[in-house]
Design an enzyme around this catalytic site. Structure first.
Site, PDB file in Angstrom:
ATOM      1  N   GLY A   1       0.910  -1.125   0.253  1.00 20.45           N
ATOM      2  CA  GLY A   1       0.052   0.002   0.063  1.00 20.45           C
ATOM      3  C   GLY A   1       0.970   1.170   0.089  1.00 20.45           C
TER       4      GLY A   1
ATOM      5  CB  SER B   1       2.811  -3.564   9.860  1.00 19.83           C
ATOM      6  OG  SER B   1       2.786  -5.140  10.393  1.00 19.83           O
ATOM      7  NE  ARG B   2      -1.240  -0.759  14.756  1.00 19.54           N
ATOM      8  CZ  ARG B   2      -0.513   0.577  14.280  1.00 19.54           C
ATOM      9  NH1 ARG B   2       0.757   0.751  14.010  1.00 19.54           N
ATOM     10  NH2 ARG B   2      -1.558   1.477  14.027  1.00 19.54           N
TER      11      ARG B   2
ATOM     12  CD  GLU C   1       3.500  -2.077  19.958  1.00 22.69           C
ATOM     13  OE1 GLU C   1       3.256  -1.148  20.344  1.00 22.69           O
ATOM     14  OE2 GLU C   1       3.963  -2.472  18.972  1.00 22.69           O
TER      15      GLU C   1
ATOM     16  CG  HIS D   1       4.650   1.472  17.684  1.00 20.87           C
ATOM     17  ND1 HIS D   1       3.301   0.763  18.029  1.00 20.87           N
ATOM     18  CD2 HIS D   1       4.207   2.080  16.541  1.00 20.87           C
ATOM     19  CE1 HIS D   1       2.473   0.899  17.013  1.00 20.87           C
ATOM     20  NE2 HIS D   1       3.077   1.613  16.177  1.00 20.87           N
TER      21      HIS D   1
HETATM   22  P1  NAD Z   1      -2.368   0.770   3.045  1.00 20.35           P
HETATM   23  O1  NAD Z   1      -3.757   0.801   3.732  1.00 20.35           O
HETATM   24  O2  NAD Z   1      -1.997   1.912   2.294  1.00 20.35           O
HETATM   25  O3  NAD Z   1      -1.593  -0.398   2.871  1.00 20.35           O
HETATM   26  C1  NAD Z   1      -1.916  -1.566   3.281  1.00 20.35           C
HETATM   27  C2  NAD Z   1      -1.773  -2.617   2.444  1.00 20.35           C
HETATM   28  O4  NAD Z   1      -2.037  -3.992   2.591  1.00 20.35           O
HETATM   29  C3  NAD Z   1      -2.819  -2.484   0.949  1.00 20.35           C
HETATM   30  O5  NAD Z   1      -2.272  -2.496  -0.033  1.00 20.35           O
HETATM   31  C4  NAD Z   1      -3.873  -3.714   1.463  1.00 20.35           C
HETATM   32  O6  NAD Z   1      -4.248  -4.224   0.208  1.00 20.35           O
HETATM   33  C5  NAD Z   1      -3.013  -4.680   1.873  1.00 20.35           C
HETATM   34  N1  NAD Z   1      -3.489  -5.757   2.598  1.00 20.35           N
HETATM   35  C6  NAD Z   1      -4.492  -5.962   3.481  1.00 20.35           C
HETATM   36  N2  NAD Z   1      -4.769  -7.035   3.737  1.00 20.35           N
HETATM   37  C7  NAD Z   1      -3.945  -7.920   3.294  1.00 20.35           C
HETATM   38  C8  NAD Z   1      -3.885  -9.209   3.307  1.00 20.35           C
HETATM   39  N3  NAD Z   1      -4.713 -10.012   4.264  1.00 20.35           N
HETATM   40  N4  NAD Z   1      -2.804  -9.551   2.719  1.00 20.35           N
HETATM   41  C9  NAD Z   1      -1.964  -8.981   1.947  1.00 20.35           C
HETATM   42  N5  NAD Z   1      -1.952  -7.612   1.969  1.00 20.35           N
HETATM   43  C10 NAD Z   1      -2.935  -7.035   2.587  1.00 20.35           C
HETATM   44  O7  NAD Z   1      -1.739   1.367   4.713  1.00 20.35           O
HETATM   45  P2  NAD Z   1      -0.189   2.165   5.021  1.00 20.35           P
HETATM   46  O8  NAD Z   1      -0.616   3.463   5.202  1.00 20.35           O
HETATM   47  O9  NAD Z   1       0.495   1.485   3.956  1.00 20.35           O
HETATM   48  O10 NAD Z   1       0.028   1.402   6.443  1.00 20.35           O
HETATM   49  C11 NAD Z   1       0.126   0.184   6.847  1.00 20.35           C
HETATM   50  C12 NAD Z   1       0.195  -0.277   8.143  1.00 20.35           C
HETATM   51  O11 NAD Z   1       1.394   0.220   8.774  1.00 20.35           O
HETATM   52  C13 NAD Z   1      -0.829   0.460   8.999  1.00 20.35           C
HETATM   53  O12 NAD Z   1      -2.257  -0.028   8.804  1.00 20.35           O
HETATM   54  C14 NAD Z   1      -0.432   0.364  10.351  1.00 20.35           C
HETATM   55  O13 NAD Z   1      -0.839  -0.521  11.138  1.00 20.35           O
HETATM   56  C15 NAD Z   1       1.096   0.236   9.951  1.00 20.35           C
HETATM   57  N6  NAD Z   1       1.918   1.366  10.680  1.00 20.35           N
HETATM   58  C16 NAD Z   1       2.606   1.423  11.570  1.00 20.35           C
HETATM   59  C17 NAD Z   1       3.385   2.587  11.994  1.00 20.35           C
HETATM   60  C18 NAD Z   1       4.506   2.639  13.210  1.00 20.35           C
HETATM   61  O14 NAD Z   1       4.595   3.388  13.867  1.00 20.35           O
HETATM   62  N7  NAD Z   1       5.013   1.337  13.348  1.00 20.35           N
HETATM   63  C19 NAD Z   1       3.101   3.894  11.479  1.00 20.35           C
HETATM   64  C20 NAD Z   1       2.291   3.954  10.574  1.00 20.35           C
HETATM   65  C21 NAD Z   1       1.529   2.736   9.824  1.00 20.35           C
END
Ligand code: NAD
Length: 320
Positions: free
Chosen positions: A156, A239-240, A269, A287
């Site tokens: 994404g 991610s999470r 966490e 995080h």
């Molecule tokens: P996004 O929605 O743009 O991208 C997520 C991608 O994952 C999408 O392309 C979606 O199609 C894909 N996806 C969903 N379910 C799936 C599955 N079962 N199998 C494979 N792919 C799948 O989100 P983003 O803005 O890129 O953010 C991604 C994640 O990063 C957020 O949801 C958040 O949990 C995490 N994040 C973490 C931090 C951190 O501080 N560590 C900061 C920001 C975001």
């Protein structure tokens, strides 16, 4: 309009809300509120909106405690902390903060990739521990990044930016798995789509996770999938935490099933799976992938803008 903010955030958003005439109460505790504390705080006044954090579990009990609040503006792009179905049932709008953190999280992902490949944390500790006795041909040998295959799990916003950095910054080959193909990264970075998680794992030297936490992604990385990775490969998770079975990862790192891991997020966490912190082949950050002054301020502004748009009768730009 009265707004409750569950913990102090950078003042950009708070100031914006105040300038627009909103009455703001920020939790006096600079820590995560317990469920009881949050319920009690929300019952103090008839709040019209809540600006909440990823550490707040927002569910029916919270909605009950703030019956006037028709918008919950989450200070994060992920919104797995909020019961979206329950919000929908009650006609409550939920917003998030996408895009403004994409570059920063991708940068942190690369900080982790570089750190694990070049053993930066381990080497830093080595020097601080007084173990450095002079240059040596085989001291702390790492692995090159250039030319290696970077496997993106979830291409994404953030995954695509990591692909950009890997291709343009480091000359990596890009591979990815997603539930929907990302034609842009295939075209721009010659990314190869793998139709299965297993296929991606076995083809990658670095696997970087960027899926949201959903029922379908919980423990997406487990013992059998770790076994599909190369013994020379590294796993990076920004991610999470619950996307990775942390016990399975600990065992894989301990037993040499994979070469190493770099984690910004954890399954429970702020706890870290016992023993993980003792392993040399893992890098742990608390995080902080989006934690730059610029980005956290932009997230604060965006959360406030969502609230303001809602009360001006518009659909908030980041309604999820
Ligand atoms: P996004 O929605 O743009 O991208 C997520 C991608 O994952 C999408 O392309 C979606 O199609 C894909 N996806 C969903 N379910 C799936 C599955 N079962 N199998 C494979 N792919 C799948 O989100 P983003 O803005 O890129 O953010 C991604 C994640 O990063 C957020 O949801 C958040 O949990 C995490 N994040 C973490 C931090 C951190 O501080 N560590 C900061 C920001 C975001």
């Amino acid at each position: 309009m009265k707004i409750f903010i569950t913990r102090k955030v950078p003042e950009t958003g708070i100031n914006l809300l105040k300038e627009n005439g909103y009455e703001i109460d920020v939790s006096p505790h600079d820590r995560v509120l317990s469920k009881e504390e949050l319920v009690s705080a929300l019952k103090q006044k008839p709040y019209d909106a809540v600006l909440c954090l990823l550490t707040d579990k927002i569910d029916a009990e919270i909605f009950e405690a703030s019956p006037n609040a028709k918008i919950f503006a989450n200070y994060a792009v992920g919104f797995n902390n909020i019961d979206i179905e329950e919000a929908k049932r009650r006609g409550i709008v939920v917003t998030n903060t996408p895009d403004v953190l994409t570059d920063t999280v991708a940068e942190h992902t690369f900080a982790l990739i570089m750190a694990i490949a070049h053993r930066v944390a381990e080497a830093d500790k080595f020097v601080r521990d007084g173990k450095y006795e002079g240059w040596a041909p085989e001291l702390l040998l790492g692995t090159d990044i250039k030319g290696k295959t970077l496997g993106i799990l979830g291409a994404g916003r953030i995954g695509a930016r990591v692909a950009f950095q890997g291709k343009n910054g480091f000359g990596m080959e890009i591979a990815y798995y997603d539930i929907k193909p990302n034609e842009a990264i295939e075209k721009e970075f010659q990314a190869t789509f793998y139709p299965s998680v297993e296929g991606l794992l076995s083809a990658s030297d670095f696997v970087s996770i960027h899926v949201p936490l959903l029922d379908s992604t919980r423990h997406m990385i487990n013992t059998s999938r770790l076994a599909k990775m190369r013994p020379t490969a590294y796993l990076i998770n920004t991610s999470r935490g619950p996307v990775v079975d942390e016990k399975a990862l600990f065992e894989a790192l301990r037993d040499g099933i994979i070469a190493g891991a770099a984690l910004d997020v954890f399954e429970n966490e702020p706890k870290v799976y016992p023993g993980l912190e003792k392993l040399q082949n893992v890098i742990l950050t608390p995080h902080i992938a989006s934690a730059t002054l610029e980005t956290r301020s932009a997230m604060s502004t965006m959360a406030a803008e969502n609230i303001i748009a809602f009360f001006e009768g518009q659909t908030p730009p980041n309604a999820v």
